[in-house]
Write an enzyme that holds these catalytic residues in place. Structure first.
Site, PDB file in Angstrom:
ATOM      1  N   ASN A 148      -3.779  14.552   2.497  1.00 57.16           N
ATOM      2  CA  ASN A 148      -2.673  14.292   3.347  1.00 57.16           C
ATOM      3  C   ASN A 148      -1.279  14.649   2.206  1.00 57.16           C
ATOM      4  OD1 ASN A 148      -3.364  12.154   1.424  1.00 57.16           O
ATOM      5  ND2 ASN A 148      -2.316  10.831   2.538  1.00 57.16           N
ATOM      6  N   THR A 226     -12.428   5.399   1.799  1.00 53.25           N
ATOM      7  CA  THR A 226     -13.406   4.227   1.172  1.00 53.25           C
ATOM      8  C   THR A 226     -14.669   4.516   1.122  1.00 53.25           C
ATOM      9  OG1 THR A 226     -11.527   2.602   1.699  1.00 53.25           O
ATOM     10  CG2 THR A 226     -13.963   1.793   1.489  1.00 53.25           C
ATOM     11  N   GLU A 246      -8.300   5.232  -5.738  1.00 54.56           N
ATOM     12  CA  GLU A 246      -7.419   5.125  -4.706  1.00 54.56           C
ATOM     13  C   GLU A 246      -7.657   5.154  -3.435  1.00 54.56           C
ATOM     14  OE1 GLU A 246      -4.307   3.651  -5.722  1.00 54.56           O
ATOM     15  OE2 GLU A 246      -4.304   4.387  -7.782  1.00 54.56           O
ATOM     16  N   CYS A 280      -1.732   7.001   3.344  1.00 55.87           N
ATOM     17  CA  CYS A 280      -2.461   5.855   3.339  1.00 55.87           C
ATOM     18  C   CYS A 280      -1.604   4.248   3.234  1.00 55.87           C
ATOM     19  CB  CYS A 280      -3.241   5.620   1.923  1.00 55.87           C
ATOM     20  SG  CYS A 280      -1.911   6.154   0.494  1.00 55.87           S
ATOM     21  N   GLU A 458      -2.806   3.175 -10.730  1.00 57.76           N
ATOM     22  CA  GLU A 458      -2.029   4.177 -11.519  1.00 57.76           C
ATOM     23  C   GLU A 458      -0.303   4.079 -11.331  1.00 57.76           C
ATOM     24  OE1 GLU A 458      -4.032   7.825 -10.636  1.00 57.76           O
ATOM     25  OE2 GLU A 458      -5.801   7.293 -10.724  1.00 57.76           O
TER      26      GLU A 458
HETATM   27  P1  NAD Z   1     -12.403  12.069   1.675  1.00 59.02           P
HETATM   28  O1  NAD Z   1     -12.920  10.880   1.257  1.00 59.02           O
HETATM   29  O2  NAD Z   1     -13.090  12.584   2.901  1.00 59.02           O
HETATM   30  O3  NAD Z   1     -12.135  13.172   0.694  1.00 59.02           O
HETATM   31  C1  NAD Z   1     -11.343  13.150  -0.516  1.00 59.02           C
HETATM   32  C2  NAD Z   1     -11.723  14.011  -1.539  1.00 59.02           C
HETATM   33  O4  NAD Z   1     -12.944  13.814  -1.952  1.00 59.02           O
HETATM   34  C3  NAD Z   1     -11.643  15.458  -1.055  1.00 59.02           C
HETATM   35  O5  NAD Z   1     -11.385  16.379  -1.971  1.00 59.02           O
HETATM   36  C4  NAD Z   1     -13.236  15.736  -0.747  1.00 59.02           C
HETATM   37  O6  NAD Z   1     -13.621  16.893  -0.759  1.00 59.02           O
HETATM   38  C5  NAD Z   1     -13.765  14.932  -1.796  1.00 59.02           C
HETATM   39  N1  NAD Z   1     -15.150  14.270  -1.682  1.00 59.02           N
HETATM   40  C6  NAD Z   1     -15.945  14.137  -0.468  1.00 59.02           C
HETATM   41  N2  NAD Z   1     -16.990  13.708  -0.463  1.00 59.02           N
HETATM   42  C7  NAD Z   1     -17.413  13.583  -1.760  1.00 59.02           C
HETATM   43  C8  NAD Z   1     -18.130  13.125  -2.874  1.00 59.02           C
HETATM   44  N3  NAD Z   1     -19.659  12.762  -2.285  1.00 59.02           N
HETATM   45  N4  NAD Z   1     -18.104  12.936  -4.179  1.00 59.02           N
HETATM   46  C9  NAD Z   1     -16.807  13.844  -4.726  1.00 59.02           C
HETATM   47  N5  NAD Z   1     -15.997  13.992  -4.092  1.00 59.02           N
HETATM   48  C10 NAD Z   1     -15.955  14.016  -2.812  1.00 59.02           C
HETATM   49  O7  NAD Z   1     -10.544  11.652   2.088  1.00 59.02           O
HETATM   50  P2  NAD Z   1      -9.682  12.589   3.170  1.00 59.02           P
HETATM   51  O8  NAD Z   1     -10.204  12.508   4.438  1.00 59.02           O
HETATM   52  O9  NAD Z   1      -9.425  13.866   2.526  1.00 59.02           O
HETATM   53  O10 NAD Z   1      -8.374  11.735   2.865  1.00 59.02           O
HETATM   54  C11 NAD Z   1      -8.026  10.599   3.814  1.00 59.02           C
HETATM   55  C12 NAD Z   1      -8.258   9.326   3.358  1.00 59.02           C
HETATM   56  O11 NAD Z   1      -7.714   9.157   1.700  1.00 59.02           O
HETATM   57  C13 NAD Z   1      -7.677   8.262   4.051  1.00 59.02           C
HETATM   58  O12 NAD Z   1      -8.727   7.118   3.830  1.00 59.02           O
HETATM   59  C14 NAD Z   1      -6.519   7.611   3.160  1.00 59.02           C
HETATM   60  O13 NAD Z   1      -6.307   6.348   3.493  1.00 59.02           O
HETATM   61  C15 NAD Z   1      -6.968   8.054   1.637  1.00 59.02           C
HETATM   62  N6  NAD Z   1      -5.842   8.152   0.785  1.00 59.02           N
HETATM   63  C16 NAD Z   1      -5.868   7.076  -0.001  1.00 59.02           C
HETATM   64  C17 NAD Z   1      -4.475   7.213  -0.732  1.00 59.02           C
HETATM   65  C18 NAD Z   1      -4.116   6.167  -1.755  1.00 59.02           C
HETATM   66  O14 NAD Z   1      -3.408   6.372  -2.824  1.00 59.02           O
HETATM   67  N7  NAD Z   1      -4.853   4.944  -1.837  1.00 59.02           N
HETATM   68  C19 NAD Z   1      -3.513   8.134  -0.812  1.00 59.02           C
HETATM   69  C20 NAD Z   1      -3.840   9.125   0.252  1.00 59.02           C
HETATM   70  C21 NAD Z   1      -5.062   9.091   1.040  1.00 59.02           C
END
Ligand code: NAD
Length: 478
Positions: A148, A226, A246, A280, A458
């Site tokens: 995002n 999550t 995060e 998020c 962070e």
């Molecule tokens: P996601 O968890 O699907 O993927 C995030 C990253 O993790 C990607 O690079 C993905 O390829 C990688 N990944 C997936 N499975 C993995 C595994 N088993 N081991 C290691 N890496 C793995 O999330 P998304 O769909 O890319 O992003 C949306 C989510 O991110 C939403 O839930 C949003 O709330 C959250 N988000 C949180 C913050 C925060 O600061 N708290 C900021 C931005 C987005």
């Protein structure tokens, strides 16, 4: 265009012949092919970071601060390119990509460059001894980021991580790899020592998990969903890796009758729908005090229906496309579920297909009312342009409803009574909360969530704390 990994100071083809096709969210056209890196590529990237570590970690804070500043200068030259690429890759409006993504990515490098340059060693005097608290580098880190806010979040991790003397392997989201590639071009152009920053492209299963599991990784900074965060936590725990998570959110916007009405409507629209609700921190549960519920609801609908949906590259676009077809289906699923759960769609939910962009992922922004605050739509993270409205009467009932979710990332309270605003804000189980504003960020303050929204903080000195190990040196006086 086929992207390449960046390992040991050079662009390298992955060892397998597996690729993911990266599509433009607004048009459905192909942008590039993304390599799916396997354990061999991951191992090579970690090895290169390991080789670079001893020399890099021995540089002074001042020397590393200069490198961060050089990266910021280079990105500054590439400002317009960053904004354009980010807008095309994510589907977000170009104006937002400029004001948030490009600006913040540069600011992250500048901010941590200055912080690291000015870092002081804390001292604690005893009667017969002096204690020094040293912040030492940790080693090689894995930095994993979502789609995002691609460069914004990657730079938020890289700058403090390498600034504190670590070397890193980055894994950007497979859905938005373009500005990570741009950053690698930038560090390559300025001649950052090889191996300090490495990047492997790929998905979670084949690439991300290999990175987290690898015993040569010393720490993991992960931002994402999550459910993924929980998998990352269990695989990192086996070898006691230092971990920062995060994760997702389901944030509330709390509107009191004594709020400054027009300013609050604008603020709540922004917090609900910025980046198509795909931040998020977005406020997707809106609690409105009974006395102004109808007026506020009507003004909200007007404002949302007046937002301009369309080509992300047009200067006057307010709302762009959703990241993927799969994500669009998820929002449609929740829109149907809202009706099943007894809600009423006040606006949106229908496909809206800007002319010439019919193959993109488009949906009109959704406002739902009439849902119980216990409903799935009101408690689960949807992460799209959909908000639910809830009426409240008493403060204690409100707080119970707001806290009734497994998430605890952010929120906002809107009132002219600042004492009440603070009282309510401090009763919310969340890591961050704004009063009469939203997403108003000072880079010095802690960022992170409680409950299922994450572990650790962070931001500012908390980033420097996470990306280093504290050591106490105690010298006995004569
Ligand atoms: P996601 O968890 O699907 O993927 C995030 C990253 O993790 C990607 O690079 C993905 O390829 C990688 N990944 C997936 N499975 C993995 C595994 N088993 N081991 C290691 N890496 C793995 O999330 P998304 O769909 O890319 O992003 C949306 C989510 O991110 C939403 O839930 C949003 O709330 C959250 N988000 C949180 C913050 C925060 O600061 N708290 C900021 C931005 C987005």
């Amino acid at each position: 265009m086929n992207l390449k990994n960046y390992i040991g100071g050079g662009f390298r083809q992955q060892t397998s012949n597996n690729w993911i096709t990266n599509l433009n969210p607004a048009t459905g056209e192909e942008i590039c092919k993304v390599p799916v890196s396997n354990s061999k590529d991951v191992h090579e990237a970690i090895n290169s970071a390991r080789i670079a570590y001893p020399k890099w970690s021995k540089l002074s804070h001042g020397e590393r601060s200069l490198w961060l500043s050089k990266i910021a200068d280079k990105l500054e030259e590439m400002f317009e390119e960053i904004a354009k690429i980010e807008s095309i890759d994510t589907g977000k409006p170009i104006s937002l990509a400029r004001s948030v993504d490009a600006s913040r990515s540069i600011a992250n490098f500048r901010f941590f460059s200055e912080m690291i340059r000015d870092l002081e060693i804390e001292e604690f005097e005893m009667e017969d001894a002096t204690n020094f608290v040293i912040q030492k580098s940790i080693g090689v880190g894995a930095l994993i980021t979502p789609w995002n806010l691609p460069l914004y979040l990657l730079s938020w991790k890289i700058a403090p991580a390498i600034g504190m003397g670590n070397t890193v392997v980055c894994k950007p989201s497979e859905l938005t790899p373009m500005t990570a590639d741009l950053l690698m071009r930038a560090i390559n152009d300025i001649g950052l020592p090889p191996g300090v920053i490495n990047l492997v492209h790929g998905n979670g299963i084949e690439t991300g998990s290999q990175l987290v599991e690898n015993p040569d990784i010393d720490f993991v900074s992960f931002t994402g969903g999550t459910v993924t965060g929980s998998k990352v936590a269990s695989s990192a725990a086996a070898s006691f890796k230092k971990l920062s998570l995060e994760l997702g959110g389901k944030n509330s916007s709390i509107i009191f009758a004594d709020c400054e009405f027009d300013k609050t409507v604008r603020g709540v629209v922004r917090s609900g729908f910025l980046n198509q609700g795909q931040i998020c921190l977005c406020g997707s549960r809106i609690f409105i005090e009974e006395e102004i519920y109808d007026d506020f609801k009507n003004s909200l609908i007007d404002a949302v229906e007046n937002m301009k949906i369309g080509n992300p590259l047009n200067e006057d676009t307010d709302l762009g496309a959703l990241i993927s077809r799969e994500h669009l289906r998820k929002i449609e699923y929740y829109s149907d579920l809202a009706i099943e759960e007894g809600g009423v769609l006040l606006t949106g939910g229908v496909p809206c297909l800007p002319k010439g962009l019919e193959k993109g992922n488009w949906i009109a922004p959704i406002i739902v009312e009439g849902l119980n605050h216990e409903s799935r739509c009101s408690k689960e993270e949807i992460f799209g342009p959909m908000v639910t409205l809830h009426k409240f009467r008493k403060e204690d009932e409100l707080i119970k409803m707001v806290n009734n979710t497994k998430y605890g990332l952010a929120g906002s309270v809107w009132t002219e009574d600042i004492e009440k605003g603070r009282r309510v804000a401090e009763s919310i189980e969340t890591g961050m909360i704004w009063i009469n504003t939203w997403l108003h960020r000072d880079l010095r303050v802690p960022f992170g969530g409680v409950k299922d929204s994450g572990i650790g903080r962070e931001g500012g000195k908390w980033s420097l704390g996470f990306f280093s190990e504290l050591m106490n040196v105690c010298i006995k006086h004569k």
